[in-house]
Write an enzyme that holds these catalytic residues in place. Structure first.
Site, PDB file in Angstrom:
ATOM      1  N   LYS A 152     -40.974   5.604  -0.600  1.00 22.99           N
ATOM      2  CA  LYS A 152     -41.243   5.618  -2.057  1.00 22.99           C
ATOM      3  C   LYS A 152     -41.506   7.034  -2.550  1.00 22.99           C
ATOM      4  O   LYS A 152     -42.529   7.342  -3.167  1.00 22.99           O
ATOM      5  CB  LYS A 152     -42.385   4.681  -2.431  1.00 22.99           C
ATOM      6  CG  LYS A 152     -42.103   3.227  -2.030  1.00 22.99           C
ATOM      7  CD  LYS A 152     -43.206   2.288  -2.457  1.00 22.99           C
ATOM      8  CE  LYS A 152     -42.941   0.857  -2.038  1.00 22.99           C
ATOM      9  NZ  LYS A 152     -43.127   0.592  -0.597  1.00 22.99           N
TER      10      LYS A 152
HETATM   11  P1  5BU Z   1     -44.560  -8.782   3.378  1.00 27.79           P
HETATM   12  O1  5BU Z   1     -45.410  -8.880   4.585  1.00 27.79           O
HETATM   13  O2  5BU Z   1     -43.256  -9.607   3.477  1.00 27.79           O
HETATM   14  O3  5BU Z   1     -45.289  -9.018   2.106  1.00 27.79           O
HETATM   15  O4  5BU Z   1     -44.104  -7.225   3.377  1.00 27.79           O
HETATM   16  C1  5BU Z   1     -43.388  -6.670   2.321  1.00 27.79           C
HETATM   17  C2  5BU Z   1     -42.956  -5.254   2.627  1.00 27.79           C
HETATM   18  O5  5BU Z   1     -42.119  -4.798   1.565  1.00 27.79           O
HETATM   19  C3  5BU Z   1     -44.070  -4.225   2.768  1.00 27.79           C
HETATM   20  O6  5BU Z   1     -43.688  -3.322   3.795  1.00 27.79           O
HETATM   21  C4  5BU Z   1     -44.111  -3.495   1.439  1.00 27.79           C
HETATM   22  O7  5BU Z   1     -44.414  -2.114   1.554  1.00 27.79           O
HETATM   23  C5  5BU Z   1     -42.685  -3.644   0.940  1.00 27.79           C
HETATM   24  N1  5BU Z   1     -42.543  -3.755  -0.517  1.00 27.79           N
HETATM   25  C6  5BU Z   1     -43.062  -4.805  -1.250  1.00 27.79           C
HETATM   26  O8  5BU Z   1     -43.690  -5.702  -0.712  1.00 27.79           O
HETATM   27  N2  5BU Z   1     -42.854  -4.860  -2.597  1.00 27.79           N
HETATM   28  C7  5BU Z   1     -42.174  -3.912  -3.269  1.00 27.79           C
HETATM   29  O9  5BU Z   1     -41.993  -4.007  -4.485  1.00 27.79           O
HETATM   30  C8  5BU Z   1     -41.656  -2.832  -2.503  1.00 27.79           C
HETATM   31  C9  5BU Z   1     -41.842  -2.782  -1.135  1.00 27.79           C
HETATM   32 BR1  5BU Z   1     -40.690  -1.489  -3.329  1.00 27.79          BR
END
Ligand code: 5BU
Length: 268
Positions: free
Chosen positions: A93
């Site tokens: 990011k």
């Molecule tokens: P989760 O465990 O499925 O919630 O992880 C989601 C990943 O995607 C996590 O590594 C965040 O940094 C990433 N992410 C997110 O959740 N939402 C966003 O809008 C963005 C990245 Br950009």
């Protein structure tokens, strides 16, 4: 199965090498899953590749959250990921001006040397994409930038007007691989797809087979709905890496996403 047939317009209207590479990997492995590999030790990360490598097309990393990171261990991890036919996507990011973003691609983590994809905000203006591309160019590599057009988290400030500006600028730039869309809201995603057209990919975090609210403001939507609404890659973290059987869970996400892509293509 040929990538051109499965991806349809998305393939024919997009000749960026990295986008084609992704579409081919997804086809070979029959999965649109990018694993958000949010483990904080190198052993945990390596274990994930062993458990789920065959069911995912890309690994999304946060290189700065690992407790025992060393350049050597990271190089070995990246070699292991490549051997498992995985793209490596650093979700850094970036958000600074172009020249500083270029320098941030080097430094201790040297992201330019191992990442195939990185995320960036466009808040500082379009030169950030040139800066990141110059970073890869400095080490003779190619990569793609995913611009944050939407986010999955509750209360984020990426309003529709901002999204539209990011898409308008990003669509015109060869260094842009695609956009991050909100996987938790299919209707928002469908709007984003309308704006983007078929020339760029959309990858979506905020996806889980257990739809609803996650930890600390995260929100989750269903993988099949996300793909039908226009997502080309579902980014799944805890839904896989916190499961009792990450391999079986990764396969469930792979099957749901692949079937949705096949259905989307046959309906179009
Ligand atoms: P989760 O465990 O499925 O919630 O992880 C989601 C990943 O995607 C996590 O590594 C965040 O940094 C990433 N992410 C997110 O959740 N939402 C966003 O809008 C963005 C990245 Br950009």
């Amino acid at each position: 199965m040929q990538a051109a047939d499965v991806w349809g317009q998305r393939w024919s209207m997009n000749d960026l090498p990295m986008a084609r590479t992704y579409m081919e990997v997804a086809c070979r492995k029959q999965t649109l899953v990018c694993l958000a590999a949010d483990r904080s030790t190198m052993a945990g990360l390596n274990q994930l590749i062993d458990q789920v490598g065959t069911h995912v097309a890309a690994l999304k990393t946060h290189v700065d959250l690992i407790d025992d990171w060393t350049p050597y261990l990271w190089r070995k991890f990246c070699e292991k990921a490549k051997a498992a036919d995985l793209l490596i996507f650093e979700d850094r990011k970036f958000a600074d001006i172009g020249g500083i973003s270029r320098k941030q691609m080097s430094g201790i983590y040297d992201i330019r040397s191992w990442s195939d994809l990185v995320t960036a905000h466009l808040i500082s203006g379009p030169d950030i994409v040139d800066g990141l591309q110059a970073g890869w160019g400095d080490v003779g590599r190619q990569g793609g930038v995913l611009l944050l057009a939407q986010m999955s988290s509750r209360g984020n400030l990426l309003a529709p007007e901002y999204t539209a500006k990011v898409v308008a600028k990003g669509k015109a730039h060869d260094g842009v691989f695609g956009f991050i869309g909100n996987g938790s809201r299919p209707e928002e995603l469908a709007q984003l797809r309308n704006q983007v057209g078929d020339g760029k990919l959309i990858w979506t975090p905020g996806v889980n087979l257990a739809v609803g609210d996650g930890e600390m403001g995260q929100r989750y939507g269903d993988p099949r709905e996300a793909v039908l609404a226009g997502s080309d890659c579902i980014i799944v973290g805890s839904g896989i890496h916190k499961a009792d059987d990450p391999g079986a869970q990764a396969k469930a996400y792979a099957d749901a996403s692949w079937q949705a892509l096949c259905d989307r293509t046959s309906e179009s």
